[in-house]
Design a protein around this motif. Sequence first.
Motif, PDB file in Angstrom:
ATOM      1  N   PRO A 158       0.800  -1.226   0.000  1.00  0.00           N
ATOM      2  CA  PRO A 158       0.000   0.000   0.000  1.00  0.00           C
ATOM      3  C   PRO A 158       0.839   1.285   0.000  1.00  0.00           C
ATOM      4  N   ALA A 159       2.011   1.250   0.632  1.00  0.00           N
ATOM      5  CA  ALA A 159       2.820   2.476   0.721  1.00  0.00           C
ATOM      6  C   ALA A 159       3.218   2.956  -0.673  1.00  0.00           C
ATOM      7  N   ASN A 160       3.815   2.082  -1.456  1.00  0.00           N
ATOM      8  CA  ASN A 160       4.248   2.497  -2.789  1.00  0.00           C
ATOM      9  C   ASN A 160       3.087   2.606  -3.770  1.00  0.00           C
TER      10      ASN A 160
ATOM     11  N   GLU B  28       8.025  -5.621  -7.636  1.00  0.00           N
ATOM     12  CA  GLU B  28       7.436  -6.364  -6.522  1.00  0.00           C
ATOM     13  C   GLU B  28       7.914  -7.815  -6.552  1.00  0.00           C
ATOM     14  N   ALA B  29       8.346  -8.302  -5.394  1.00  0.00           N
ATOM     15  CA  ALA B  29       8.854  -9.683  -5.309  1.00  0.00           C
ATOM     16  C   ALA B  29       7.745 -10.724  -5.527  1.00  0.00           C
ATOM     17  N   ARG B  30       6.556 -10.440  -5.009  1.00  0.00           N
ATOM     18  CA  ARG B  30       5.456 -11.404  -5.174  1.00  0.00           C
ATOM     19  C   ARG B  30       5.140 -11.590  -6.653  1.00  0.00           C
TER      20      ARG B  30
ATOM     21  N   GLY C 177      -1.332  -8.489  -4.242  1.00  0.00           N
ATOM     22  CA  GLY C 177      -1.863  -9.106  -3.022  1.00  0.00           C
ATOM     23  C   GLY C 177      -1.545  -8.224  -1.840  1.00  0.00           C
ATOM     24  N   TRP C 178      -1.897  -8.705  -0.664  1.00  0.00           N
ATOM     25  CA  TRP C 178      -1.583  -7.949   0.562  1.00  0.00           C
ATOM     26  C   TRP C 178      -1.706  -8.884   1.764  1.00  0.00           C
ATOM     27  N   HIS C 179      -0.605  -9.166   2.420  1.00  0.00           N
ATOM     28  CA  HIS C 179      -0.599 -10.068   3.579  1.00  0.00           C
ATOM     29  C   HIS C 179      -1.542 -11.256   3.333  1.00  0.00           C
TER      30      HIS C 179
ATOM     31  N   GLY D 287      -1.397 -14.401   3.479  1.00  0.00           N
ATOM     32  CA  GLY D 287      -1.490 -15.515   4.429  1.00  0.00           C
ATOM     33  C   GLY D 287      -2.351 -15.174   5.630  1.00  0.00           C
ATOM     34  N   MET D 288      -2.742 -13.920   5.776  1.00  0.00           N
ATOM     35  CA  MET D 288      -3.454 -13.478   6.987  1.00  0.00           C
ATOM     36  C   MET D 288      -4.888 -13.043   6.682  1.00  0.00           C
ATOM     37  N   LEU D 289      -5.511 -13.756   5.749  1.00  0.00           N
ATOM     38  CA  LEU D 289      -6.877 -13.375   5.363  1.00  0.00           C
ATOM     39  C   LEU D 289      -7.894 -14.399   5.876  1.00  0.00           C
TER      40      LEU D 289
ATOM     41  N   ARG E 174     -10.878  -8.399  10.180  1.00  0.00           N
ATOM     42  CA  ARG E 174     -11.309  -7.046   9.807  1.00  0.00           C
ATOM     43  C   ARG E 174     -10.118  -6.101   9.789  1.00  0.00           C
ATOM     44  N   MET E 175     -10.266  -5.021   9.030  1.00  0.00           N
ATOM     45  CA  MET E 175      -9.265  -3.958   9.065  1.00  0.00           C
ATOM     46  C   MET E 175      -9.278  -3.288  10.437  1.00  0.00           C
ATOM     47  N   GLN E 176      -8.139  -2.701  10.791  1.00  0.00           N
ATOM     48  CA  GLN E 176      -8.098  -1.929  12.042  1.00  0.00           C
ATOM     49  C   GLN E 176      -8.224  -0.437  11.755  1.00  0.00           C
ATOM     50  N   THR E 177      -8.326  -0.088  10.476  1.00  0.00           N
ATOM     51  CA  THR E 177      -8.501   1.326  10.117  1.00  0.00           C
ATOM     52  C   THR E 177      -9.733   1.448   9.222  1.00  0.00           C
ATOM     53  N   GLY E 178     -10.356   2.613   9.258  1.00  0.00           N
ATOM     54  CA  GLY E 178     -11.572   2.851   8.482  1.00  0.00           C
ATOM     55  C   GLY E 178     -11.281   2.928   6.983  1.00  0.00           C
TER      56      GLY E 178
ATOM     57  N   ARG F 296      12.187  -9.516  -7.405  1.00  0.00           N
ATOM     58  CA  ARG F 296      12.760  -9.061  -6.132  1.00  0.00           C
ATOM     59  C   ARG F 296      14.003  -8.242  -6.439  1.00  0.00           C
ATOM     60  N   ILE F 297      14.078  -7.040  -5.910  1.00  0.00           N
ATOM     61  CA  ILE F 297      15.281  -6.233  -6.122  1.00  0.00           C
ATOM     62  C   ILE F 297      16.324  -6.697  -5.104  1.00  0.00           C
ATOM     63  N   ASP F 298      17.416  -7.260  -5.625  1.00  0.00           N
ATOM     64  CA  ASP F 298      18.451  -7.800  -4.732  1.00  0.00           C
ATOM     65  C   ASP F 298      19.364  -6.692  -4.236  1.00  0.00           C
TER      66      ASP F 298
ATOM     67  N   THR G 109       9.548  -1.739   1.208  1.00  0.00           N
ATOM     68  CA  THR G 109       9.645  -3.202   1.281  1.00  0.00           C
ATOM     69  C   THR G 109       8.944  -3.778   2.517  1.00  0.00           C
ATOM     70  N   GLY G 110       8.373  -2.924   3.346  1.00  0.00           N
ATOM     71  CA  GLY G 110       7.543  -3.403   4.450  1.00  0.00           C
ATOM     72  C   GLY G 110       8.317  -4.160   5.522  1.00  0.00           C
ATOM     73  N   THR G 111       7.630  -5.129   6.119  1.00  0.00           N
ATOM     74  CA  THR G 111       8.185  -5.846   7.267  1.00  0.00           C
ATOM     75  C   THR G 111       8.128  -7.355   7.023  1.00  0.00           C
TER      76      THR G 111
ATOM     77  N   GLY H  66       5.644 -10.526  16.396  1.00  0.00           N
ATOM     78  CA  GLY H  66       5.986  -9.215  15.865  1.00  0.00           C
ATOM     79  C   GLY H  66       6.693  -9.304  14.527  1.00  0.00           C
ATOM     80  N   ARG H  67       7.001  -8.149  13.985  1.00  0.00           N
ATOM     81  CA  ARG H  67       7.627  -8.088  12.669  1.00  0.00           C
ATOM     82  C   ARG H  67       8.847  -7.188  12.727  1.00  0.00           C
ATOM     83  N   ARG H  68       9.766  -7.420  11.817  1.00  0.00           N
ATOM     84  CA  ARG H  68      10.990  -6.629  11.715  1.00  0.00           C
ATOM     85  C   ARG H  68      11.069  -6.009  10.334  1.00  0.00           C
TER      86      ARG H  68
HETATM   87  C1  FAD Z   1      -1.704  -8.888   8.838  1.00  0.00           C
HETATM   88  C2  FAD Z   1      -1.536  -7.397   8.940  1.00  0.00           C
HETATM   89  C3  FAD Z   1      -2.655  -6.581   8.972  1.00  0.00           C
HETATM   90  C4  FAD Z   1      -2.510  -5.193   9.051  1.00  0.00           C
HETATM   91  N1  FAD Z   1      -3.639  -4.431   9.127  1.00  0.00           N
HETATM   92  C5  FAD Z   1      -3.513  -3.098   9.233  1.00  0.00           C
HETATM   93  C6  FAD Z   1      -4.691  -2.259   9.334  1.00  0.00           C
HETATM   94  O1  FAD Z   1      -5.827  -2.749   9.342  1.00  0.00           O
HETATM   95  N2  FAD Z   1      -4.515  -0.920   9.432  1.00  0.00           N
HETATM   96  C7  FAD Z   1      -3.273  -0.354   9.444  1.00  0.00           C
HETATM   97  O2  FAD Z   1      -3.166   0.871   9.524  1.00  0.00           O
HETATM   98  N3  FAD Z   1      -2.148  -1.111   9.365  1.00  0.00           N
HETATM   99  C8  FAD Z   1      -2.236  -2.464   9.262  1.00  0.00           C
HETATM  100  N4  FAD Z   1      -1.100  -3.234   9.196  1.00  0.00           N
HETATM  101  C9  FAD Z   1       0.227  -2.569   9.280  1.00  0.00           C
HETATM  102  C10 FAD Z   1       0.724  -1.951   7.946  1.00  0.00           C
HETATM  103  O3  FAD Z   1      -0.123  -0.906   7.562  1.00  0.00           O
HETATM  104  C11 FAD Z   1       0.783  -2.940   6.823  1.00  0.00           C
HETATM  105  O4  FAD Z   1       1.798  -3.891   7.111  1.00  0.00           O
HETATM  106  C12 FAD Z   1       1.051  -2.360   5.428  1.00  0.00           C
HETATM  107  O5  FAD Z   1       0.932  -3.420   4.514  1.00  0.00           O
HETATM  108  C13 FAD Z   1       2.403  -1.704   5.272  1.00  0.00           C
HETATM  109  O6  FAD Z   1       2.520  -1.319   3.915  1.00  0.00           O
HETATM  110  P1  FAD Z   1       3.900  -1.332   3.141  1.00  0.00           P
HETATM  111  O7  FAD Z   1       3.586  -1.026   1.722  1.00  0.00           O
HETATM  112  O8  FAD Z   1       4.851  -0.478   3.866  1.00  0.00           O
HETATM  113  O9  FAD Z   1       4.471  -2.814   3.291  1.00  0.00           O
HETATM  114  P2  FAD Z   1       3.923  -4.216   2.762  1.00  0.00           P
HETATM  115  O10 FAD Z   1       2.462  -4.220   2.660  1.00  0.00           O
HETATM  116  O11 FAD Z   1       4.581  -5.247   3.601  1.00  0.00           O
HETATM  117  O12 FAD Z   1       4.487  -4.314   1.286  1.00  0.00           O
HETATM  118  C14 FAD Z   1       5.849  -4.467   1.026  1.00  0.00           C
HETATM  119  C15 FAD Z   1       5.968  -5.177  -0.293  1.00  0.00           C
HETATM  120  O13 FAD Z   1       7.336  -5.156  -0.697  1.00  0.00           O
HETATM  121  C16 FAD Z   1       7.654  -6.404  -1.280  1.00  0.00           C
HETATM  122  N5  FAD Z   1       9.102  -6.566  -1.177  1.00  0.00           N
HETATM  123  C17 FAD Z   1       9.853  -6.746  -0.054  1.00  0.00           C
HETATM  124  N6  FAD Z   1      11.161  -6.779  -0.369  1.00  0.00           N
HETATM  125  C18 FAD Z   1      11.243  -6.603  -1.709  1.00  0.00           C
HETATM  126  C19 FAD Z   1      12.341  -6.520  -2.628  1.00  0.00           C
HETATM  127  N7  FAD Z   1      13.596  -6.605  -2.204  1.00  0.00           N
HETATM  128  N8  FAD Z   1      12.064  -6.354  -3.945  1.00  0.00           N
HETATM  129  C20 FAD Z   1      10.774  -6.242  -4.382  1.00  0.00           C
HETATM  130  N9  FAD Z   1       9.703  -6.310  -3.558  1.00  0.00           N
HETATM  131  C21 FAD Z   1       9.945  -6.481  -2.234  1.00  0.00           C
HETATM  132  C22 FAD Z   1       6.861  -7.409  -0.472  1.00  0.00           C
HETATM  133  O14 FAD Z   1       6.638  -8.591  -1.219  1.00  0.00           O
HETATM  134  C23 FAD Z   1       5.566  -6.629  -0.206  1.00  0.00           C
HETATM  135  O15 FAD Z   1       4.571  -6.889  -1.175  1.00  0.00           O
HETATM  136  C24 FAD Z   1      -1.217  -4.614   9.112  1.00  0.00           C
HETATM  137  C25 FAD Z   1      -0.096  -5.442   9.099  1.00  0.00           C
HETATM  138  C26 FAD Z   1      -0.247  -6.815   9.019  1.00  0.00           C
HETATM  139  C27 FAD Z   1       0.988  -7.685   9.025  1.00  0.00           C
END
Ligand code: FAD
Length: 419
Positions: free
Chosen positions: A14-16, A35-37, A41-43, A45-47, A52-56, A118-120, A147-149, A328-330
Amino acid sequence: MTQTYHAVGIGAGPANLSLAAMYDVLAPHQIALFEARDQPGWHDGMLHSGVRMQTGWVKDLVSLYDPTHPLSFLNYLVTTGRVYALLGAGFDTIPRVEYQQYLVWAASQLPNITYGTRIDHVEFDGALVSHSRGEAVARSQHLVIGTGTMPFVPEFLGALDPRHVFVADELNQRLTTVPDEPDLPWIVIGSGQTSAECVAALLSSGCRDIKWIGRRSWFAPLEDSPSANDLYRPAYQEAFLNLSRDVRERLVSGQILTSDGISPGTLRGIYQHNYEERLRAGRFPVTIMPSRTVTGARQLDGEIELECLTAGSGEERHRAANVVVAAGRRLAPLPFDPDLSALVDVDERGEPIIESDYSIRWKHADDHKIFVLNRGRYVQGLVDSNLSILPIRSAMILNSIAGRVVCPFRDDYLSTQWA
Ligand SMILES: Cc1cc2nc3c(=O)[nH]c(=O)nc-3n(C[C@H](O)[C@H](O)[C@H](O)COP(=O)(O)OP(=O)(O)OC[C@H]3O[C@@H](n4cnc5c(N)ncnc54)[C@H](O)[C@@H]3O)c2cc1C
């Protein structure tokens, strides 16, 4: 020839996606995401059913900056013909699978997203060059790392049989076997929403023996009051950025339950299910075990045995056939090659220094910005690790790249005065 873009985004979470959706303001079609996937998609494995979402839903990719944007959640609902059905269903917050489908819909309308890449590493040769599997896939003036967590697994758990000790993201694919062996003991480790969802999913699959072990002194609910929501608005972020690092760290740890707590509905569901099963079967399927830190683990007689330290400094051992880790996540590692890494300024922890505009401090930052998203909870506040104001973060980045305000935003009507 390797294609050149104004900006490359690593990761299509969602960020990018939010940034790519808004990038036309600056340079139409000039951002590419890798995108590596293999597919949108979005998380995934956690559907689990019922999560429910934690945000509106108004906190989508674009609306808080531009509610007329074609990629708004409301436009998704209307154009896919589901707006009346969703409104009629009366959700407090939408199913997570709905948000996932919204992201897939939005991503399908954005140009230049490449999946399965996947960007290495990224190197700098006058431009930022992104590499995948040994090949340059794009050159760009600017880079945005989204790249998230990744799930965190303590080393002593990572060394055990992965068929019996696995992360929450993998639970869904194991649930099919639960109805055949409902009395098989399970342990779920974790104190946050993910652990609660794992417990709920196991319960729904018929599991009758779950120990839920968490470090917090109680399985604390998400703090979602009006005053908590004050912390997730641009005005607070502006105030937060003016504080010292020490103060920001202290505030973030005090505010953690506004982000990492368990949705009250999830907790209620578990407690009610547990109570009803006690009435029917004479025992609680879930034993709730807060105030325990898991410190070690081993395989014993075909089971996994966990060593735990209790809040009162006692020691306990607990066994199960399967252990789900939701500890937790890193942050995902930064994909810089060693030469590029050497040009980046780091703090005393070895982490890149993040500026208030989400860019990192590095040698060529004047002409080539590198932004990091979802890594700066101690710089921008907890809002950086959530979806709450994604479009505002995107606006700040676009303003920073442009060197002027191309995306103005407002947050007036403030009744709170922060100190
Ligand atoms: C199960 C779950 C539910 C959540 N629900 C909420 C919610 O309801 N409300 C809220 O505010 N927050 C929520 N969060 C927290 C957070 O908002 C989310 O994790 C959100 O997806 C973060 O967005 P992001 O784009 O930063 O990272 P991600 O969604 O993790 O996306 C990162 C993407 O980068 C890709 N990637 C990683 N490394 C590479 C690479 N080297 N090259 C290419 N691609 C790569 C991954 O495959 C992934 O698709 C939730 C988190 C989790 C784990």
